[in-house]
Structures are given as C-alpha cells and as structure tokens.
Design a protein around this motif. Structure first.
Motif, short mmCIF file in Angstrom:
data_model
loop_
_atom_site.label_atom_id
_atom_site.label_comp_id
_atom_site.label_asym_id
_atom_site.label_seq_id
_atom_site.Cartn_x
_atom_site.Cartn_y
_atom_site.Cartn_z
N ALA A 41 0.81 -1.21 0.00
CA ALA A 41 0.00 0.00 0.00
C ALA A 41 0.84 1.27 0.00
O ALA A 41 0.31 2.36 -0.22
N SER A 42 2.15 1.13 0.24
CA SER A 42 3.00 2.32 0.31
C SER A 42 4.45 1.94 0.04
O SER A 42 4.84 0.77 0.22
N PRO A 43 5.27 2.91 -0.37
CA PRO A 43 6.70 2.66 -0.54
C PRO A 43 7.35 2.16 0.75
O PRO A 43 8.24 1.31 0.72
N LYS A 44 6.93 2.70 1.91
CA LYS A 44 7.50 2.28 3.19
C LYS A 44 7.24 0.80 3.42
O LYS A 44 8.14 0.06 3.85
N GLU A 45 6.01 0.36 3.13
CA GLU A 45 5.66 -1.05 3.31
C GLU A 45 6.51 -1.93 2.40
O GLU A 45 7.00 -2.99 2.82
N PHE A 46 6.74 -1.47 1.18
CA PHE A 46 7.59 -2.21 0.24
C PHE A 46 9.02 -2.28 0.76
O PHE A 46 9.66 -3.34 0.75
N SER A 47 9.55 -1.15 1.24
CA SER A 47 10.93 -1.09 1.70
C SER A 47 11.18 -1.99 2.89
O SER A 47 12.29 -2.51 3.07
N GLN A 48 10.17 -2.19 3.72
CA GLN A 48 10.32 -3.00 4.93
C GLN A 48 10.11 -4.48 4.67
O GLN A 48 10.30 -5.30 5.57
N SER A 49 9.75 -4.83 3.44
CA SER A 49 9.47 -6.24 3.13
C SER A 49 10.75 -7.00 2.79
O SER A 49 11.75 -6.40 2.39
N ASP A 61 2.70 3.39 -8.41
CA ASP A 61 1.78 4.52 -8.58
C ASP A 61 2.56 5.82 -8.41
O ASP A 61 3.47 5.90 -7.58
N VAL A 62 2.22 6.83 -9.19
CA VAL A 62 2.94 8.10 -9.10
C VAL A 62 2.50 8.90 -7.89
O VAL A 62 3.33 9.38 -7.10
N ARG A 63 1.18 9.04 -7.72
CA ARG A 63 0.68 9.90 -6.64
C ARG A 63 0.15 9.06 -5.49
O ARG A 63 -0.84 8.35 -5.61
N MET A 64 0.85 9.16 -4.35
CA MET A 64 0.43 8.46 -3.13
C MET A 64 0.66 9.38 -1.94
O MET A 64 1.49 10.29 -2.00
N PRO A 65 -0.08 9.16 -0.85
CA PRO A 65 0.17 9.97 0.36
C PRO A 65 1.61 9.79 0.83
O PRO A 65 2.16 8.69 0.75
#
Length: 217
Positions: A41-49, A61-65
């Motif tokens: 759901a977010s770049p942070k979630e991806f980075s922590q995986s 996705d280009v535009r995310m919170p």
C-alpha cells in the motif's frame, strides 16, 4: 506476503499503490498470465518487506500519500537498488513522464490503460532485470578469475590486450620472451579464454569499457 522457497528464482512483480482495488485487480491480472505478485500500500511497506533474490520489476503509482512514486524512484537509486519500474498514474503529465523515463523507468502508463500495455511493459521490465542480473553474474565471475592472476600475469594481460607483441612486452618489462609466453599462457588458462579475442573482451568488461553480452564457460 510469504514466498515459497521453490519459487525463489521465478520472476516476481511488485505492485505499490495506495488504492486497494488497483492492487487486487493487478494481482488478478498477473495471476492470469502466470506471474506471481507482491502488493504493497506504500513505498514504506515495500521497503520494509523481505524480497527474494529473483528477476523482478516494480509497478509503482505516481501519486500516493507521503512519498510519491517519483520520489521513491530517486530513493531507490540513491540506495543502489536497481529495479525496472513501470509507473501508473491517473494524473500524469508530459514533464512527469519525461522525468521518470530519464531516471530509467521502463514505461509510464496513464489510467485507464489497456491491460495488454501493462503486461507488455512488465514483460519488458522483467527481461531487462534478467539481463542485468546475468550481466552482474558475468562481471562477478570475471573479477574472480582476474583476482586469481599474479601481479606479473595481470601486467602481461594489460600490455597484451593493448596490442603489444610478446617481444615488445618482454622489452618493456625487462623479462625474457619465454617468460612472457608462459605468463600469457597462464593468463589464458586462468581467465578461461578460448581465444585472444575473448581475453580482450574479458579485460574490457572488467574495466567497465565493454558492455556486450558475454557468455562464460
């Protein structure tokens, strides 16, 4: 998502999008063509995986919170993470797409996009990543072989690939021509070069001036 050990080398497509419906639809699309997906759901979630050592690409996705897709692309580059990226967005513009492509993105798709266009971009991204991984393995192996050479053999290799004849190398190093021939033979054997042309290609691949595809034995 957990990744089965048996799948460690099969390609994987990462999807990072804050819209759950998009994540689910892309996961279904990828499953329909036999590709496994990991969605976040977010770049942070991806980075922590934890990510398997396998050919991959990232649908982003280009535009995310928080961190935008373009900012995350820059973050990955700074971190030395080389990954094929396909951008998707509902609000794209030309400057944005140009910036993404200049930074190495595979494609920039505006929603709604054709499923086939995304599939094509993903296949292209996976092919690029596979080629990159193979090139890195070749580079690592060539450097390992080069490290096995003695300092004298490295010196002879450098002069030989520059175009000097054995007698010229002997004169430059103050050695006998017989010694130079022996060292060249050792260089060919340790580098596992079938021909002098192979040796030249190997040397320039090691020093970074050659990027052609090389198959090693």
């Amino acid at each position: 998502m957990a990744v089965d050990a048996q799948e460690a080398e099969s390609p994987i497509v990462y999807v990072v999008d804050d819209d759950q419906s998009i994540r689910e639809s892309l996961e279904d699309l990828l499953a329909s063509i036999g590709l496994r997906a990991a969605t976040f759901a977010s770049p942070k979630e991806f980075s922590q995986s934890e990510r398997p050592d396998a050919p991959s690409c990232l649908v982003l996705d280009v535009r995310m919170p928080g961190v935008s897709g373009l900012e995350f692309q820059e973050e990955l580059t700074r971190s030395g993470i080389r990954m094929s990226i396909i951008f998707i967005t509902a609000h794209g513009d030309v400057p944005m797409s140009v910036k993404a492509m200049k930074a190495g993105a595979v494609d920039f798709l505006t929603k709604p996009f054709r499923e086939q266009d995304l599939v094509d971009a993903i296949q292209n991204g996976l092919a690029r990543d596979l080629a990159r991984r193979r090139a890195e393995r070749v580079q690592t192996e060539l450097r390992r072989r080069y490290a096995s050479l003695s300092d004298g053999e490295k010196e002879v290799m450098k002069l030989a690939v520059s175009g000097l004849l054995n007698k010229q190398i002997a004169a430059q190093l103050g050695l006998s021509e017989v010694t130079i021939k022996m060292r060249r033979g050792q260089v060919m054997r340790k580098m596992r070069a079938d021909s002098f042309a192979d040796l030249v290609r190997f040397y320039h691949r090691i020093d970074g001036s050659e990027e052609d595809v090389i198959e090693l034995k």
